[in-house]
Design an enzyme around this catalytic site. Sequence first.
Site, PDB file in Angstrom:
ATOM      1  N   ASN A 154      35.070  28.450  33.183  1.00 49.19           N
ATOM      2  CA  ASN A 154      35.716  26.890  32.261  1.00 49.19           C
ATOM      3  C   ASN A 154      36.078  26.215  33.465  1.00 49.19           C
ATOM      4  O   ASN A 154      35.988  24.401  32.979  1.00 49.19           O
ATOM      5  CB  ASN A 154      36.873  27.415  31.597  1.00 49.19           C
ATOM      6  N   CYS A 327      45.082  25.782  32.013  1.00 50.12           N
ATOM      7  CA  CYS A 327      45.886  26.873  31.855  1.00 50.12           C
ATOM      8  C   CYS A 327      46.784  26.734  33.074  1.00 50.12           C
ATOM      9  O   CYS A 327      48.283  26.899  32.725  1.00 50.12           O
ATOM     10  CB  CYS A 327      45.993  28.242  31.356  1.00 50.12           C
TER      11      CYS A 327
HETATM   12  N1  PMP Z   1      39.319  32.958  29.306  1.00 51.54           N
HETATM   13  C1  PMP Z   1      38.804  31.561  29.691  1.00 51.54           C
HETATM   14  C2  PMP Z   1      37.548  31.146  30.781  1.00 51.54           C
HETATM   15  C3  PMP Z   1      40.152  30.608  29.436  1.00 51.54           C
HETATM   16  O1  PMP Z   1      39.035  29.204  29.336  1.00 51.54           O
HETATM   17  C4  PMP Z   1      40.744  30.628  28.347  1.00 51.54           C
HETATM   18  C5  PMP Z   1      41.898  29.749  28.163  1.00 51.54           C
HETATM   19  N2  PMP Z   1      41.198  28.698  27.524  1.00 51.54           N
HETATM   20  C6  PMP Z   1      41.676  32.019  27.868  1.00 51.54           C
HETATM   21  C7  PMP Z   1      40.878  33.612  28.654  1.00 51.54           C
HETATM   22  C8  PMP Z   1      42.461  32.474  27.141  1.00 51.54           C
HETATM   23  O2  PMP Z   1      42.512  31.924  26.146  1.00 51.54           O
HETATM   24  P1  PMP Z   1      43.895  31.838  25.276  1.00 51.54           P
HETATM   25  O3  PMP Z   1      44.979  30.528  26.062  1.00 51.54           O
HETATM   26  O4  PMP Z   1      43.437  31.262  23.869  1.00 51.54           O
HETATM   27  O5  PMP Z   1      44.716  33.388  25.037  1.00 51.54           O
END
Ligand code: PMP
Length: 385
Positions: A154, A327
């Site tokens: 990401n 995040c």
């Molecule tokens: N894995 C990846 C590669 C992410 O980029 C993200 C956040 N978008 C997540 C897991 C976690 O996703 P979520 O916050 O929807 O649980």
Amino acid sequence: MKNKRIYLDHASSRPVLKEVFNFAKPYLMKKYGNPSSLYNLGLESQKALEEAREKIRFFINAENSKNIIFTDNATESNNIAIRGTAIRNLNDGKEIISSSIEHMSVINPMKDLQKNGWTYNQIPVDNFGFINYDKLNELLSKKTIVTSIMYANNEIGTIQPIKKISEIVHDKGKYLHVDASAAIGYLPVDVQRDDIDLLTFSSNDIYGPRGAGILYIKPGVKLQSIMPGGGQERGIKSGTENIFSIAGMGEASKIIKNEIKSESERLTIIRNKLIKEISKIDRAFLTGHPKKRLPGHVSFIFNNIEGESILLNMDMYNIQIATGSACSHKTLEPSHVLLEIGLKHEEAHGSMVMTLGKSNNIDQIPLIVKAVNDTVERLRKLSPL
Ligand code: PMP
């Protein structure tokens, strides 16, 4: 007057598609039955649940809709996949592996298991973010229960050769878990083609409502529930199902599947133009692989300036971008992904990540490029470095 918004942070959040909202709306106020209830109102929800499951099965080419478990988000799916297989297969071994650039919702459950006696190894990556296959081969053993490698990253957009990784993992180890959160919707994910044992993503990654995610579990994979309760979702994820978000996610997957090819081609053109123009800025460096990267992914580091300042300055142009991990930005630590691909601390601080989506078009390029140029120039003038 403020520019019209140019939203370039689809990796952290996407708007819900209008068709998706209209499809799922009745499940909030009209069709509100609990799918476990036997009267008609409940059966209606049960039907919606199973229809969504079939749409997701088709989306990722799973063997059977039974192999799809609905969860609340990718974080929960990652936790269930990793803890669930590690605990259930304890007697076969206590070794677990991930790449060093996984999302924290993979790394942290593995670290937790490590504290409880499991052996956790991380596979290093090269400067582009590709995992070291020799190291993977070396660390795998018959005792390796779960190996978790993300489909694409990401933060730097690099796409891993999942089929090749799957072959290496299955040669010695047991299960390959793939976090497809960043790749889903951009690439045609196919769990059978790539021989994936467990796969995860969130509804919002495909323009569905928040509050739903999926965990694909290949037939035969042994996994223990880490959320025992009323027995919903094959007992793996108990709790009354969020029909609104699940129905929306199913519908979103149907729409996105039809568009993946054309949308990815469209975004690749915009991405390449943005990369070409931004690369012209003095001391701007592309992160991730220039070609084997997500269609909508543009990521750079700029020497001598801070990613947070870039983000805030770009917001003054009404352009939303990310810096490092969306995040974990609260920690102010440089992104572990950028450090792992070999950047120094001070370099990793100057990161800018753009993730493109449906609202972006080629006409926005000049405005984006000008905003980045002006921002970098202004911040460098102010920088004590
Ligand atoms: N894995 C990846 C590669 C992410 O980029 C993200 C956040 N978008 C997540 C897991 C976690 O996703 P979520 O916050 O929807 O649980």
